[in-house]
Design an enzyme around this catalytic site. Structure first.
Site, PDB file in Angstrom:
ATOM      1  N   PRO A   1       0.832  -1.338  -0.098  1.00 28.56           N
ATOM      2  CA  PRO A   1      -0.001   0.092  -0.074  1.00 28.56           C
ATOM      3  C   PRO A   1       0.889   1.374   0.163  1.00 28.56           C
ATOM      4  O   PRO A   1       1.794   1.304   0.695  1.00 28.56           O
ATOM      5  CB  PRO A   1      -0.741   0.044   1.223  1.00 28.56           C
ATOM      6  CG  PRO A   1      -0.273  -0.983   2.244  1.00 28.56           C
ATOM      7  CD  PRO A   1       1.017  -1.494   1.411  1.00 28.56           C
ATOM      8  N   GLU A   2       0.416   2.188  -0.647  1.00 31.17           N
ATOM      9  CA  GLU A   2       1.020   3.705  -0.633  1.00 31.17           C
ATOM     10  C   GLU A   2      -0.171   4.393   0.374  1.00 31.17           C
ATOM     11  O   GLU A   2      -0.884   3.999   0.930  1.00 31.17           O
ATOM     12  CB  GLU A   2       0.960   4.157  -1.933  1.00 31.17           C
ATOM     13  CG  GLU A   2       1.801   3.256  -2.964  1.00 31.17           C
ATOM     14  CD  GLU A   2       2.021   3.776  -4.368  1.00 31.17           C
ATOM     15  OE1 GLU A   2       2.097   4.707  -4.503  1.00 31.17           O
ATOM     16  OE2 GLU A   2       1.921   2.921  -5.156  1.00 31.17           O
TER      17      GLU A   2
END
Length: 284
Positions: A2-3
Site C-alpha cells: 500500500p501507498e
DNA sequence: CTTGTACCCTGACCGC
DNA sequence: TGCGGTCAGGGTACAA
C-alpha cells in the site's frame, strides 16, 4: 503493497472502532512480524492491558498511541505498523476465512469481544514499539506529507533542486516526499507530462508546479476510491479499492495511451518498473 | 552527503 | 503436471 491512499484508507476504517478499546490478549503467530529486535514476550508484555489512544498515519506507517490502563504500567509507547507489500487487517469476532487471509500473523483480542487480525503472506511488514523520542528521530527524516498544506511549490522545488537521480526515483524516496510509491509515482508523472528519466534537479518551476499538483490530485483521487487493488491490497476486512480502473499507465505496458493512443512503455529504474508514454512524456 | 544494489519472503503466472 | 524464471503497492543495510 500500500501507498499513502491505501494506508490512509485503512486508518480511516480502523480509527473509530479501535479508539479506546483495551487489548486483552496478544497472539504472535509469526515472530518475524515483531521488528526492531523485540522478543515476542516483551512485545506482548508491552501491549497487553493498554488501550488504543487513536490512530495516525505518517508516510506509509500507521501509528497507534498505546495508553496505560489499570494493570498496565511502563513508559509511553507508540505501536508502529508497516504493511510493506502484503500486510492486511481485519477486525471481527472470528478470524476471516477469505482465501487471501490465511496467514495468521498477530492477533489483538479486544475488550469488546472482537479481535484485530494482522495477516501478512510475505512477512515483510510488521510491528515495532517506539518511544516518543525514537519516533521523533524517524519522523524527522521523512519528507513532507504531499496532501498537507506545507507541501508547496517552493518547498518541492527546493527538495528536488540538488538531486541528480531520475525524478521517478526521487518520488519513491521517502526522505523527499512521504507516501508516494511505485504506482502513484508513474501515475503522477504521466499526469504532469514529465519524463520519469529526467534528473530531478533539472525540472523547471513550471514542471515542479505541475508535478506537485499531479501528485496531490492523483493521491486524492485514489483515496476517494479507497485505493488500488491489483492483487494483494485490501482495506479492512477484505474490502477492495477501485482506483485500478482509473490507472493511466501503471500495469498497462503495450496498451494504448489514453491521451495519444501511443503505446505505454515499461522500463526498470532502481530495480522497479516504471510505466510511461514516450510521446506524452518524452524529451520534456 | 548521494546513489545504486542486494536482500528479506511467498505466491502467481508464463513458457517450455 | 512439473519446473524454472520473473515479478509484485516497501524499506533497510551496505558499498561506492
Amino acid at each position: 503493497m500500500p501507498e499513502l491512499p491505501e494506508v490512509e484508507t485503512i486508518r480511516r476504517d480502523l480509527a473509530a472502532p479501535l479508539l479506546g478499546r483495551r487489548i486483552e490478549r496478544v497472539r504472535v503467530h509469526e515472530e518475524d512480524l515483531i521488528l526492531g529486535g523485540t522478543s515476542r514476550r516483551s512485545f506482548q508484555r508491552a501491549v497487553r492491558g493498554r488501550r488504543f489512544g487513536g490512530l495516525e498515519r505518517r508516510a506509509k506507517f500507521l501509528l497507534f498511541p498505546l495508553l496505560a490502563d489499570d494493570g498496565a504500567t511502563g513508559p509511553e509507547r507508540l505501536l508502529r505498523v508497516q504493511l510493506r507489500m502484503t500486510g492486511q487487517f481485519a477486525l471481527d469476532e472470528e478470524r476471516p476465512r477469505a482465501p487471501d487471509f490465511r496467514h495468521p500473523g498477530v492477533d489483538f483480542g479486544l475488550d469488546d469481544g472482537r479481535t484485530l487480525f494482522y495477516d501478512d503472506v510475505r512477512r515483510l511488514g510488521g510491528f515495532d514499539l517506539l518511544t516518543p523520542e525514537r519516533w521523533t528521530a524517524i519522523e524527522r527524516r521523512l519528507g513532507p506529507e504531499p496532501l498537507s498544506r506545507g507541501f508547496t511549490d517552493g518547498r518541492f522545488g527546493r527538495i528536488l533542486a540538488p538531486l541528480r537521480a531520475p525524478i521517478k526515483n526521487a518520488l519513491l524516496d521517502q526522505r523527499r516526499i512521504a507516501g508516494v510509491g511505485n504506482i502513484y509515482a508513474s501515475e503522477a508523472l504521466f499526469r504532469a507530462h514529465i519524463d520519469p528519466r529526467a534528473p530531478a534537479g533539472t525540472l523547471d518551476p513550471a514542471q515542479v508546479a505541475r508535478l506537485r499538483r499531479a501528485i496531490r490530485t492523483t493521491l486524492a483521487a485514489a483515496l476517494e476510491r479507497a485505493g488500488t487493488t491489483i492483487r494483494d491490497y485490501r482495506a479492512v476486512n477484505g474490502r477492495s479499492g477501485s482506483y485500478q480502473s482509473e490507472l493511466d499507465v501503471y500495469g498497462r505496458e503495450g496498451a494504448p495511451c489514453r491521451r495519444c493512443e501511443g503505446p505505454i512503455i515499461r522500463l526498470v529504474q532502481a530495480g522497479r518498473s516504471t510505466f510511461f508514454c514516450e510521446d506524452c512524456q518524452g524529451a520534456r
